[in-house]
Motif scaffolding. Structure first.
Motif, PDB file in Angstrom:
ATOM      1  N   ILE A   2       1.081  -6.813  -0.498  1.00 50.70           N
ATOM      2  CA  ILE A   2       0.414  -6.618   0.647  1.00 50.70           C
ATOM      3  C   ILE A   2       0.575  -7.287   2.016  1.00 50.70           C
ATOM      4  N   GLY A   3       1.089  -6.752   2.750  1.00 49.58           N
ATOM      5  CA  GLY A   3       1.644  -7.571   4.157  1.00 49.58           C
ATOM      6  C   GLY A   3       2.970  -7.989   4.247  1.00 49.58           C
ATOM      7  N   HIS A   4       3.525  -8.511   5.170  1.00 45.50           N
ATOM      8  CA  HIS A   4       4.725  -9.049   5.344  1.00 45.50           C
ATOM      9  C   HIS A   4       4.786 -10.294   6.063  1.00 45.50           C
ATOM     10  N   ASN A   5       5.855 -11.092   6.157  1.00 44.83           N
ATOM     11  CA  ASN A   5       5.927 -12.415   6.627  1.00 44.83           C
ATOM     12  C   ASN A   5       6.601 -12.600   8.129  1.00 44.83           C
ATOM     13  N   ALA A   6       6.716 -11.287   8.646  1.00 42.14           N
ATOM     14  CA  ALA A   6       7.357 -11.348  10.065  1.00 42.14           C
ATOM     15  C   ALA A   6       6.418 -11.848  11.024  1.00 42.14           C
ATOM     16  N   GLU A  10      12.486 -12.391   2.176  1.00 45.96           N
ATOM     17  CA  GLU A  10      11.567 -13.148   3.331  1.00 45.96           C
ATOM     18  C   GLU A  10      10.542 -12.164   3.537  1.00 45.96           C
ATOM     19  N   PHE A  11      10.955 -11.065   3.754  1.00 44.87           N
ATOM     20  CA  PHE A  11       9.999 -10.004   4.466  1.00 44.87           C
ATOM     21  C   PHE A  11       8.623  -9.759   3.833  1.00 44.87           C
ATOM     22  N   ILE A  12       8.921  -9.544   2.392  1.00 43.74           N
ATOM     23  CA  ILE A  12       7.790  -9.012   1.664  1.00 43.74           C
ATOM     24  C   ILE A  12       6.689 -10.059   1.246  1.00 43.74           C
ATOM     25  N   ARG A  13       5.295  -9.752   1.356  1.00 42.85           N
ATOM     26  CA  ARG A  13       4.545 -10.817   0.835  1.00 42.85           C
ATOM     27  C   ARG A  13       3.872 -10.334  -0.125  1.00 42.85           C
ATOM     28  N   GLU A  14       4.044 -11.061  -1.259  1.00 47.09           N
ATOM     29  CA  GLU A  14       3.462 -10.631  -2.503  1.00 47.09           C
ATOM     30  C   GLU A  14       2.266 -11.746  -3.176  1.00 47.09           C
ATOM     31  N   VAL A  15       1.312 -11.065  -3.424  1.00 43.67           N
ATOM     32  CA  VAL A  15       0.088 -12.064  -4.010  1.00 43.67           C
ATOM     33  C   VAL A  15      -0.367 -11.477  -5.329  1.00 43.67           C
ATOM     34  N   PRO A  16      -1.184 -12.547  -6.041  1.00 48.55           N
ATOM     35  CA  PRO A  16      -1.814 -12.213  -7.324  1.00 48.55           C
ATOM     36  C   PRO A  16      -2.690 -11.269  -7.519  1.00 48.55           C
ATOM     37  N   CYS A  17      -2.917 -10.624  -8.401  1.00 46.75           N
ATOM     38  CA  CYS A  17      -3.687  -9.438  -8.627  1.00 46.75           C
ATOM     39  C   CYS A  17      -4.402  -9.341 -10.155  1.00 46.75           C
ATOM     40  N   ARG A  18      -5.531  -9.317 -10.083  1.00 45.08           N
ATOM     41  CA  ARG A  18      -6.060  -9.420 -11.647  1.00 45.08           C
ATOM     42  C   ARG A  18      -7.211  -8.272 -11.420  1.00 45.08           C
ATOM     43  N   LYS A  19      -7.358  -7.911 -12.756  1.00 43.34           N
ATOM     44  CA  LYS A  19      -8.388  -6.858 -13.046  1.00 43.34           C
ATOM     45  C   LYS A  19      -9.777  -7.342 -12.177  1.00 43.34           C
ATOM     46  N   PHE A  66      -8.556  -4.303  -2.733  1.00 44.82           N
ATOM     47  CA  PHE A  66      -8.006  -4.614  -1.675  1.00 44.82           C
ATOM     48  C   PHE A  66      -8.146  -3.406  -0.625  1.00 44.82           C
ATOM     49  N   GLN A  67      -8.396  -3.678   0.723  1.00 47.44           N
ATOM     50  CA  GLN A  67      -8.420  -2.735   1.653  1.00 47.44           C
ATOM     51  C   GLN A  67      -6.898  -2.896   2.314  1.00 47.44           C
ATOM     52  N   ILE A  68      -6.322  -1.474   2.644  1.00 47.68           N
ATOM     53  CA  ILE A  68      -4.861  -1.372   2.865  1.00 47.68           C
ATOM     54  C   ILE A  68      -5.225  -0.411   4.474  1.00 47.68           C
ATOM     55  N   ASN A  69      -5.110  -1.028   5.442  1.00 49.99           N
ATOM     56  CA  ASN A  69      -5.234  -0.398   6.703  1.00 49.99           C
ATOM     57  C   ASN A  69      -3.935   0.337   6.953  1.00 49.99           C
ATOM     58  N   PRO A  70      -4.024   1.436   7.808  1.00 52.88           N
ATOM     59  CA  PRO A  70      -2.589   1.834   8.304  1.00 52.88           C
ATOM     60  C   PRO A  70      -1.905   0.956   8.898  1.00 52.88           C
ATOM     61  N   HIS A 122      -2.303  -9.860   9.142  1.00 55.32           N
ATOM     62  CA  HIS A 122      -3.548 -10.605   8.989  1.00 55.32           C
ATOM     63  C   HIS A 122      -4.125 -10.592   7.642  1.00 55.32           C
ATOM     64  N   PRO A 123      -3.956 -11.572   6.712  1.00 59.71           N
ATOM     65  CA  PRO A 123      -4.301 -11.432   5.210  1.00 59.71           C
ATOM     66  C   PRO A 123      -5.802 -11.159   5.246  1.00 59.71           C
ATOM     67  N   GLU A 124      -6.499 -11.484   6.163  1.00 56.11           N
ATOM     68  CA  GLU A 124      -7.989 -11.158   5.926  1.00 56.11           C
ATOM     69  C   GLU A 124      -8.166  -9.707   6.097  1.00 56.11           C
ATOM     70  N   ASP A 125      -7.435  -9.126   6.938  1.00 57.37           N
ATOM     71  CA  ASP A 125      -7.681  -7.557   6.886  1.00 57.37           C
ATOM     72  C   ASP A 125      -7.726  -6.861   5.543  1.00 57.37           C
ATOM     73  N   ALA A 126      -6.870  -7.434   4.673  1.00 53.45           N
ATOM     74  CA  ALA A 126      -6.973  -6.752   3.157  1.00 53.45           C
ATOM     75  C   ALA A 126      -8.161  -7.355   2.402  1.00 53.45           C
ATOM     76  N   GLU A 127      -8.698  -8.340   2.650  1.00 50.16           N
ATOM     77  CA  GLU A 127      -9.927  -8.936   1.988  1.00 50.16           C
ATOM     78  C   GLU A 127     -11.133  -8.255   2.466  1.00 50.16           C
ATOM     79  N   THR A 128     -12.016  -7.964   1.538  1.00 49.06           N
ATOM     80  CA  THR A 128     -13.410  -7.499   2.210  1.00 49.06           C
ATOM     81  C   THR A 128     -14.296  -8.397   1.490  1.00 49.06           C
ATOM     82  N   THR A 129     -15.549  -8.256   2.180  1.00 46.99           N
ATOM     83  CA  THR A 129     -16.649  -9.247   1.820  1.00 46.99           C
ATOM     84  C   THR A 129     -17.397  -8.296   0.914  1.00 46.99           C
ATOM     85  N   ARG A 130     -17.473  -8.618  -0.408  1.00 43.51           N
ATOM     86  CA  ARG A 130     -18.134  -7.818  -1.396  1.00 43.51           C
ATOM     87  C   ARG A 130     -19.427  -8.360  -1.540  1.00 43.51           C
TER      88      ARG A 130
END
Ligand code: ZN
Length: 314
Positions: free
Chosen positions: A129-133, A150-159, A163-167, A220-228
């Motif tokens: 989710i996201g990139h590092n540029a 370098e480009f790809i941003r990889e994060v942990p993911c659990r059951k 994640f919210q993926i905006n255009p 912006h990492p916070e764009d993919a995180e929502t307040t549940r």
């Protein structure tokens, strides 16, 4: 008024597996089935009504001819698409355009905002989710220079993660993940990088220029995180996973009974774990339905996890 039960449409994908059969009991077309289009009216996968007054009709026909079922919701097409995704192998690194770009460059298509509820993930699972540029120039130079690490941003993911993926957000589901996806009704994906894989001896088409056009920078990492937020309602815990410009998605954990009335144009409902009854009719994991406008109270019983979504006006 009736609940509208739908028959899913299945898609074979080079990265797909067989968990839609082994975990959900669906009659899938093969052992590389990547997607179950559970509630959708897209020309590439238009779900059929399974039973009742509208049995045999496509969801797109209901949308055209019976808009009252959807509260008169505006638009020339059903706005959302609900999928279960079985990624046995990694999906390509991709990005979706927004409505404005898709309308101009993709024949009037909608753009795609989407979100993922992680139904299952293997140990030490990650997701892209996201990139590092730092900026758009660096996006272009990293992509053109094939500097994927370098480009790809990889994060942990659990059951249970969401994640919210905006255009404009670079993303990829990695092998070993099972996901419930709620998205805009669009099939426009720009593939940035496909790990140099071959399908029938040839690489799948990439869309490098379109990707560079639409990728937003910096990420912006916070764009993919929502307040549940969650609340206890009768014998259920109802958790709001996201409310955004196109949809609201909620998760309901039911252990007992719940009678709920929605104030929405319509509701998409998927049973994803367990079993029970809805309005007295037995349902289990893998059942998908639409609650039409002003249906009134819906009585649910059993031990099950459901994900529901309602549309937001564009
Ligand atoms: Zn996507």
């Amino acid at each position: 008024m009736e609940l509208i039960y739908l028959k899913p449409v299945f898609k074979q994908m080079i990265w797909g597996g067989n968990r839609l059969r082994t975990d959900f009991g669906y009659d899938i077309p093969g052992d590389q089935t990547g997607e179950c289009w559970a509630i959708g009216a897209h020309p590439n996968g238009d779900c059929e009504v399974a039973e009742g007054t509208f049995a045999g009709q496509k969801l797109s026909e209901l949308w055209q001819n019976h808009r009252e079922l959807f509260g008169g919701f505006p638009g020339d097409r059903f706005p959302l698409l609900i999928k279960i995704i079985d990624a046995k192998n990694d999906l390509s690194i991709q990005v979706h355009p927004d409505d404005a770009y898709a309308k101009e460059h993709e024949n009037g298509s909608l753009g795609k905002m989407e979100c993922w509820y992680i139904l299952d993930a293997k140990k030490d699972q990650t997701i892209v989710i996201g990139h590092n540029a730092k900026n758009h120039e660096e996006v272009q130079s990293m992509i053109e220079g094939h500097r994927w690490k370098e480009f790809i941003r990889e994060v942990p993911c659990r059951k249970g993660d969401f994640f919210q993926i905006n255009p404009g957000t670079v993303h990829a589901i990695k092998g070993g993940t099972l996901i419930l996806e709620t998205q805009q009704n669009s099939d426009i994906t720009y593939r940035v990088y496909d790990y140099d894989r071959l399908q029938n001896g040839k690489p799948r088409q990439l869309h490098v220029q379109q990707s560079i056009d639409v990728i937003r920078a910096p990420f912006h990492p916070e764009d993919a995180e929502t307040t549940r937020t969650s609340e206890k309602v009768q014998d259920a815990v109802i958790e709001t996973l996201v409310t955004c410009a196109r949809y609201q998605v909620q998760k309901t954990e039911l252990n007992g009974s719940l009678t709920r009335t929605w104030d929405a144009p319509f509701v998409n409902l998927s049973v994803l774990e367990g079993e029970g009854t809805i309005e007295g009719k037995p349902v289990k994991k893998g059942v998908h339905l639409i609650i039409p406008y002003q249906y009134g109270p819906v009585a649910m019983r059993g031990n099950m996890m459901m994900i529901t979504s309602t549309p937001e006006k564009a």
